[in-house]
Design a protein around this motif. Structure first.
Motif, PDB file in Angstrom:
ATOM      1  N   GLU A  41      -4.645  35.934 -17.465  1.00 17.86           N
ATOM      2  CA  GLU A  41      -5.424  34.746 -17.862  1.00 17.86           C
ATOM      3  C   GLU A  41      -5.056  34.310 -19.286  1.00 17.86           C
ATOM      4  O   GLU A  41      -4.923  33.115 -19.566  1.00 17.86           O
ATOM      5  CB  GLU A  41      -6.924  35.039 -17.782  1.00 17.86           C
ATOM      6  N   GLU A  44      -1.717  32.498 -19.220  1.00 17.25           N
ATOM      7  CA  GLU A  44      -1.792  31.165 -18.606  1.00 17.25           C
ATOM      8  C   GLU A  44      -2.536  30.173 -19.515  1.00 17.25           C
ATOM      9  O   GLU A  44      -2.039  29.090 -19.827  1.00 17.25           O
ATOM     10  CB  GLU A  44      -2.519  31.283 -17.267  1.00 17.25           C
ATOM     11  N   LEU A  45      -3.729  30.592 -19.957  1.00 18.71           N
ATOM     12  CA  LEU A  45      -4.533  29.686 -20.789  1.00 18.71           C
ATOM     13  C   LEU A  45      -3.948  29.550 -22.197  1.00 18.71           C
ATOM     14  O   LEU A  45      -4.095  28.512 -22.832  1.00 18.71           O
ATOM     15  CB  LEU A  45      -5.988  30.173 -20.850  1.00 18.71           C
ATOM     16  N   LEU A  48      -1.494  26.869 -22.043  1.00 21.90           N
ATOM     17  CA  LEU A  48      -2.207  25.581 -22.003  1.00 21.90           C
ATOM     18  C   LEU A  48      -2.692  25.200 -23.417  1.00 21.90           C
ATOM     19  O   LEU A  48      -2.561  24.053 -23.844  1.00 21.90           O
ATOM     20  CB  LEU A  48      -3.413  25.736 -21.074  1.00 21.90           C
ATOM     21  N   VAL A  55      -0.025  16.874 -26.538  1.00 23.69           N
ATOM     22  CA  VAL A  55      -0.720  15.660 -26.082  1.00 23.69           C
ATOM     23  C   VAL A  55      -0.791  14.712 -27.274  1.00 23.69           C
ATOM     24  O   VAL A  55      -1.451  15.006 -28.274  1.00 23.69           O
ATOM     25  CB  VAL A  55      -2.148  15.987 -25.583  1.00 23.69           C
TER      26      VAL A  55
ATOM     27  N   LEU B 110      -2.219  17.427 -18.498  1.00 23.34           N
ATOM     28  CA  LEU B 110      -3.118  18.011 -19.485  1.00 23.34           C
ATOM     29  C   LEU B 110      -4.064  16.951 -20.065  1.00 23.34           C
ATOM     30  O   LEU B 110      -5.259  17.181 -20.231  1.00 23.34           O
ATOM     31  CB  LEU B 110      -2.261  18.619 -20.611  1.00 23.34           C
ATOM     32  N   MET B 114      -8.067  16.875 -19.671  1.00 20.11           N
ATOM     33  CA  MET B 114      -8.987  16.721 -20.813  1.00 20.11           C
ATOM     34  C   MET B 114     -10.010  15.621 -20.534  1.00 20.11           C
ATOM     35  O   MET B 114     -11.197  15.771 -20.819  1.00 20.11           O
ATOM     36  CB  MET B 114      -8.203  16.358 -22.084  1.00 20.11           C
ATOM     37  N   VAL B 157     -11.773  26.066 -22.357  1.00 19.62           N
ATOM     38  CA  VAL B 157     -10.341  26.222 -22.050  1.00 19.62           C
ATOM     39  C   VAL B 157     -10.167  26.648 -20.589  1.00 19.62           C
ATOM     40  O   VAL B 157      -9.277  26.164 -19.887  1.00 19.62           O
ATOM     41  CB  VAL B 157      -9.682  27.276 -22.978  1.00 19.62           C
ATOM     42  N   ARG B 158     -11.037  27.524 -20.156  1.00 19.67           N
ATOM     43  CA  ARG B 158     -10.949  27.970 -18.748  1.00 19.67           C
ATOM     44  C   ARG B 158     -11.200  26.799 -17.800  1.00 19.67           C
ATOM     45  O   ARG B 158     -10.494  26.623 -16.803  1.00 19.67           O
ATOM     46  CB  ARG B 158     -11.963  29.082 -18.507  1.00 19.67           C
ATOM     47  N   LEU B 160     -10.690  23.719 -18.448  1.00 22.45           N
ATOM     48  CA  LEU B 160      -9.513  22.846 -18.558  1.00 22.45           C
ATOM     49  C   LEU B 160      -8.387  23.385 -17.674  1.00 22.45           C
ATOM     50  O   LEU B 160      -7.707  22.622 -16.966  1.00 22.45           O
ATOM     51  CB  LEU B 160      -9.048  22.784 -20.018  1.00 22.45           C
ATOM     52  N   GLY B 161      -8.203  24.714 -17.709  1.00 23.83           N
ATOM     53  CA  GLY B 161      -7.170  25.344 -16.870  1.00 23.83           C
ATOM     54  C   GLY B 161      -7.425  25.097 -15.393  1.00 23.83           C
ATOM     55  O   GLY B 161      -6.493  24.795 -14.632  1.00 23.83           O
ATOM     56  N   TYR B 164      -6.607  21.503 -14.616  1.00 22.00           N
ATOM     57  CA  TYR B 164      -5.148  21.327 -14.687  1.00 22.00           C
ATOM     58  C   TYR B 164      -4.495  21.837 -13.400  1.00 22.00           C
ATOM     59  O   TYR B 164      -3.657  21.150 -12.795  1.00 22.00           O
ATOM     60  CB  TYR B 164      -4.615  22.083 -15.904  1.00 22.00           C
TER      61      TYR B 164
END
Lengths: 265, 172
Positions: A41, A44-45, A48, A55, B110, B114, B157-158, B160-161, B164
């Motif tokens: 996790e 992966e995160l 991100l 962005v 992404l 968001m 964040v989780r 968002l994941g 995504y």
């Protein structure tokens, strides 16, 4: 002592951002080495989290700065008017402007004012006649100046108007016309300031209140609202109250109207 | 800000020059609406002037500024945002994703993820990821404990994941 997955997860954003203490970093590393679920996790995160940098975000437009300084200027002039020892707000506003045209306008104004005084005061004329001639001449000059194409000329007209006899309704309504319809926001603002001297005229104050809705500039709208407070115009409360709910007005104007209602109550 | 509070209003220009870009980016990342973000920047500085007497010099100016920013944003969004169901939002976002995938698929996904985050999660993520604020300051802005900020940031964040992954799966 084993650190739980939940405790480690709370530290992960700081861990990815590299703003975690050495001890906590070590604790996270130890846990991730032992716990595959958290390791997966975090990988992966964490990716991100890093990609959020990619962005893009746009820069604010130049109007943001212009609007801010206009707002600050208008607000400061309102604050100055309330301070008894402060200079007249139109003066401080224009004196603070970097534009040479306004500096020039002020210089011309000073020269013009003293020249006009000497021109209208020949010693051979009786004092009464002299005063009447001077007043008539000034009113005509003000009217003409307020209709000039040049904004700095109209600004001079406003300045002369602020010195006119306060019972002169021609000047009052010439100023009102300027507030309502002058194409230059700076001239309109100066006219609002000059209007303070004529605030005892009830009919004129009603027109000034109505002029708020004709304005496109929130600065002028706010200046009028603040002037009505300065003039302690209790009869404006109802209309100002309606403005607090008027969605056609900008939020800042609604808020100023709300403040005005509180001040006038 | 202390000088502004004491009546030297010109000093607000210093604060504007220092913070307005970050403030604009905060609003833009939270609302995805450029015009609204510019209006909100204006609104924040107006409120700072209007409510300057309430500033406590013992606290960080930035935290106070973002508190005002949150309130201004909430006021605006309550007024402007129509009710949209999550399914409609997802359908709308997916269609917009199609438009930009050719440019940069990952960044486009992404960005959409968001936009689809619930407002509270997006806000805490923007504050922690982009605004260069300490967790203590974010805690002050949100009125919660630092520990709670850490929990919220991770959950954001989780979430968002998850979004995504969902968007990427829908696209595949």
């Amino acid at each position: 002592m084993t650190t739980s997955c939940e405790q480690i997860q709370q530290k992960l954003p700081e861990y990815w951002a590299g703003i975690i203490s050495v001890n906590e970093h070590r604790a996270v590393d130890t846990h991730l080495a032992a716990c595959q679920a958290c390791r997966n996790e975090s990988a992966e995160l964490g990716r991100l989290w890093a990609n959020l940098d990619r962005v893009p975000v746009e820069a604010p437009g130049p109007a943001v700065r212009t609007r801010f300084y206009d707002m600050l200027d208008a607000y400061r002039s309102g604050a100055d008017e309330k301070a008894p020892a402060a200079a007249p707000s139109w003066w401080s506003r224009w004196f603070g402007q970097p534009l040479p045209v306004f500096a020039g306008a002020l210089a011309m104004l000073a020269v013009g004012f003293f020249a006009a005084r000497s021109f209208y005061s020949p010693p051979v004329v009786k004092p009464e006649t002299s005063e009447i001639a001077q007043l008539r001449g000034e009113v005509n000059s003000i009217r003409e100046m307020l209709q000039q194409q040049s904004a700095s000329e109209r600004l001079k007209g406003v300045t002369f108007a602020s010195r006119a006899d306060k019972s002169d309704r021609d000047v009052v309504f010439a100023l009102l016309d300027t507030v309502k319809s002058d194409p230059n926001v700076n001239v309109r603002l100066a006219a609002v300031d000059a209007f303070k001297r004529f605030g005892t005229d009830h009919a004129a104050r009603r027109q000034l209140l109505e002029a708020i809705k004709l304005q496109e500039s929130p600065m002028v709208q706010i200046a009028i609202i603040e002037l009505l407070v300065d003039l302690n115009d209790q009869s404006a409360v109802k209309a100002l109250n309606a403005m607090t709910q008027d969605d056609k007005l900008q939020k800042a104007v609604q808020e100023r109207a709300r403040w005005a209602v509180t001040e006038l109550h | 800000m202390r000088q502004v509070k004491d009546g030297d209003l010109r000093k607000l220009a210093v604060l504007f020059e220092r913070h307005h870009r970050a403030l604009f980016h905060f609003f833009l990342r939270c609302t995805s609406d450029r015009a609204l973000s510019e209006d909100l920047v204006q609104e924040v500085y107006f409120r700072i002037l209007r409510y300057r007497h309430t500033f406590n010099p013992q606290h960080a100016f930035t935290a106070w500024m973002y508190q005002i920013a949150r309130n201004a944003q909430m006021d605006q969004l309550q007024k402007r945002r129509p009710e949209v169901t999550p399914d409609e939002e997802m359908a709308s976002a997916s269609s917009r994703v199609d438009d930009v995938l050719s440019r940069d698929q990952e960044v486009a996904l992404l960005r959409r993820a968001m936009e689809l985050l619930p407002e509270d999660k997006r806000e805490v993520l923007v504050l922690s990821r982009y605004q260069e604020l300490k967790y203590e300051e974010i805690a002050q802005i949100l009125g919660i404990e630092v520990g709670a900020v850490k929990v919220r940031v991770f959950r954001a964040v989780r979430a968002l994941g998850d979004l995504y992954t969902e968007l990427a799966g829908a696209k595949a």
